[in-house]
Design an enzyme around this catalytic site. Structure first.
Site, PDB file in Angstrom:
ATOM      1  N   ALA A   8     -10.261  -3.578  -1.576  1.00 44.82           N
ATOM      2  CA  ALA A   8     -11.125  -4.629  -0.999  1.00 44.82           C
ATOM      3  C   ALA A   8     -12.350  -4.083  -1.601  1.00 44.82           C
ATOM      4  O   ALA A   8     -13.530  -5.086  -1.745  1.00 44.82           O
ATOM      5  CB  ALA A   8     -11.203  -4.473   0.563  1.00 44.82           C
ATOM      6  N   ASP A  40       0.824  -1.129   0.048  1.00 44.12           N
ATOM      7  CA  ASP A  40      -0.044  -0.126  -0.014  1.00 44.12           C
ATOM      8  C   ASP A  40       0.800   1.192  -0.034  1.00 44.12           C
ATOM      9  O   ASP A  40       0.722   2.240  -0.700  1.00 44.12           O
ATOM     10  CB  ASP A  40      -0.917  -0.099   1.380  1.00 44.12           C
ATOM     11  CG  ASP A  40      -1.842   1.295   1.358  1.00 44.12           C
ATOM     12  OD1 ASP A  40      -3.065   1.192   1.221  1.00 44.12           O
ATOM     13  OD2 ASP A  40      -1.092   2.386   1.810  1.00 44.12           O
ATOM     14  N   VAL A  52      -5.264   2.510   0.275  1.00 47.63           N
ATOM     15  CA  VAL A  52      -5.138   1.917  -1.068  1.00 47.63           C
ATOM     16  C   VAL A  52      -5.927   0.340  -0.817  1.00 47.63           C
ATOM     17  O   VAL A  52      -6.781  -0.127  -1.697  1.00 47.63           O
ATOM     18  CB  VAL A  52      -4.270   1.911  -1.778  1.00 47.63           C
ATOM     19  CG1 VAL A  52      -4.115   1.342  -3.168  1.00 47.63           C
ATOM     20  CG2 VAL A  52      -3.782   3.388  -1.885  1.00 47.63           C
ATOM     21  N   ASP A  53      -5.341  -0.384   0.152  1.00 50.41           N
ATOM     22  CA  ASP A  53      -5.694  -1.779   0.429  1.00 50.41           C
ATOM     23  C   ASP A  53      -7.268  -1.748   0.593  1.00 50.41           C
ATOM     24  O   ASP A  53      -8.040  -2.451   0.161  1.00 50.41           O
ATOM     25  CB  ASP A  53      -5.004  -2.394   1.519  1.00 50.41           C
ATOM     26  CG  ASP A  53      -3.629  -2.807   1.330  1.00 50.41           C
ATOM     27  OD1 ASP A  53      -3.908  -3.624   0.219  1.00 50.41           O
ATOM     28  OD2 ASP A  53      -2.852  -2.625   1.946  1.00 50.41           O
ATOM     29  N   VAL A  54      -7.745  -0.829   1.501  1.00 49.13           N
ATOM     30  CA  VAL A  54      -9.199  -0.498   1.678  1.00 49.13           C
ATOM     31  C   VAL A  54     -10.061  -0.208   0.707  1.00 49.13           C
ATOM     32  O   VAL A  54     -11.187  -1.043   0.132  1.00 49.13           O
ATOM     33  CB  VAL A  54      -9.473   0.308   2.802  1.00 49.13           C
ATOM     34  CG1 VAL A  54     -11.194   0.694   2.850  1.00 49.13           C
ATOM     35  CG2 VAL A  54      -8.862  -0.018   4.044  1.00 49.13           C
TER      36      VAL A  54
END
Length: 419
Positions: free
Chosen positions: A178, A145, A173-175
């Site tokens: 997802a 991220d 960015v990961d969130v």
């Protein structure tokens, strides 16, 4: 063991094979689990998901990083280098409605767990692959991220204009990735209801970041403007930033001229709203520094909490900068019920977590199974995969008479079979 089979939730009966780890994949699969799916998390024996060791901080049951994205799941340990365990993993994939993975692109295919081979046996499978930079030129780049925030442009617009660029304070960015993965999975499941067939969907951190740049990205593409760091200022709206008060900073978000006039009156300087330098938003953007100086002079006679109350009462969006605990308490005061208690297999409360953010009417039955211990469900899942090969038949009855000849039937284990 909790499952989606008797939950009455939207994804009741959906089986998810979760071959993901860390954040983006597990958050997507936890969202599916919160909505009623049965999520079986495949982990490495002995170590499990990397985030089980990402501590401190830890709760009484484990690393809070891992626990934040793994409730309502079953954990099975499988050694994918062992032929027998690998076959069990393939059997799980054959029974699944959804498979989520974030291996290095092509990694699962080498194990016979790629989409093409699985789709031959399980044509209804929705197969979601998550990577850092896609499966083409960026296939060998590690997807962290922090690095994506740097190379994708987000850090260039985050931080003090005279200081360093900053990452966002959570792995945003990961969130975002997802959420994109979840959207794609749900869309593919919806399509499957009318076609009988699944799809492969691919998401990557860089594309999800760029898809979230919104007005900043379009400023570059549409107007040739390269956005820069403005601290807490907004590039197109003033005042929409932190303003100094008699003690702590205050966030003020003025979205139109009416709100600006109310702000000016509240600070005892109503004539500012008629000043030619500030009468429109565009003028306020051009004269940003002058306006901020005048507003902060008016705000200096009281503290941030008092100003928040005063401004909100007259319709000006404002709020003091709060900590996470204060933010949760604020949500509770507004009746938003931001948290849930999670429970172990015996029904004992093991902790509190941020709940799934969607509110449903009628309300969904609560799903509050605590994040699993490593391999907690291994014996049950292995028994199910080895000894309960029940038939699963999915028949597609098309709504359109023009396609009435299409019938799809899949023979295989029934995904509602439970250990």
């Amino acid at each position: 063991m909790r499952s989606g089979a008797d939950s009455g939730a939207p994804l009741e009966g959906i089986v998810v094979a979760d071959f993901s780890r860390v954040l983006a994949g597990p958050l997507a699969t936890m969202t599916l689990a919160d909505l009623g799916a049965r999520v079986i998390k495949v982990e490495r024996p002995g170590t499990g998901d990397d985030t089980r060791e990402w501590a401190p901080p830890s709760s009484k049951t484990g690393a809070t990083y891992f626990e934040s994205v793994n409730r309502n799941k079953e954990s099975v340990t499988l050694d994918l280098t062992d032929p027998e365990d690998l076959e069990l993993a393939r059997e799980l994939a054959r029974r699944a409605d959804v498979l989520v993975e974030n291996f290095k692109p092509g990694g699962l295919a080498k194990l016979g767990l790629g989409y093409e081979s699985l789709a031959e046996e399980n044509p209804g499978l929705v197969y979601a692959s998550i990577s850092g930079f896609g499966s083409e030129g960026g296939r060998d780049l590690p997807g962290y991220d922090f690095i994506v925030q740097a190379v994708g442009g987000l850090m260039s617009i985050t931080g003090d204009p005279q200081g360093d660029a900053y990452k966002v304070g959570v792995a945003l960015v990961d969130v975002l990735t997802a959420k994109d993965a979840t959207i794609g999975i749900l869309a593919a499941l919806s399509e499957r209801n009318s076609t009988g067939r699944g799809r492969r969907i691919e998401v990557n951190l860089l594309s999800s970041l760029q898809g979230a740049l919104a007005n900043q990205g379009q400023a570059y593409l549409g107007a040739g403007v390269t956005p820069t760091r403005l601290g807490n200022d907004h590039p197109s709206i003033v005042p929409y930033q932190l303003l100094a008060t008699g003690d702590d900073p205050l966030a003020v978000a003025v979205g139109n001229d009416s709100q600006f006039a109310k702000l000016c009156s509240a600070i005892g300087n109503p004539e500012l709203a008629a000043d030619s330098r500030f009468v429109t938003n565009s003028a306020r953007v051009r004269h940003r520094r002058e306006l901020v100086t005048l507003l902060e002079a008016g705000l200096a006679d009281a503290g941030a909490k008092e100003w928040q109350d005063r401004l909100v009462s007259v319709g000006v969006p404002a709020g003091r900068v709060a900590g996470i605990g204060e933010g949760i308490a604020y949500a509770e005061a507004l009746g938003l019920e931001p948290t849930i208690h999670v429970h172990d297999a015996d029904g004992n409360v093991t902790g509190r977590q941020i709940r799934h953010p969607i509110t449903w009417t009628p309300a969904l039955p609560p799903r509050t199974q605590a994040p699993p211990a490593l391999g907690e469900h291994t014996a049950d899942v292995r028994d199910w995969l080895r000894n309960h090969p029940q038939s699963k038949t999915f028949t597609y009855t098309p709504q359109s008479a023009a396609h009435s000849e299409v019938v799809y039937a899949q023979e295989g284990p029934h995904h509602d079979s439970r250990p």
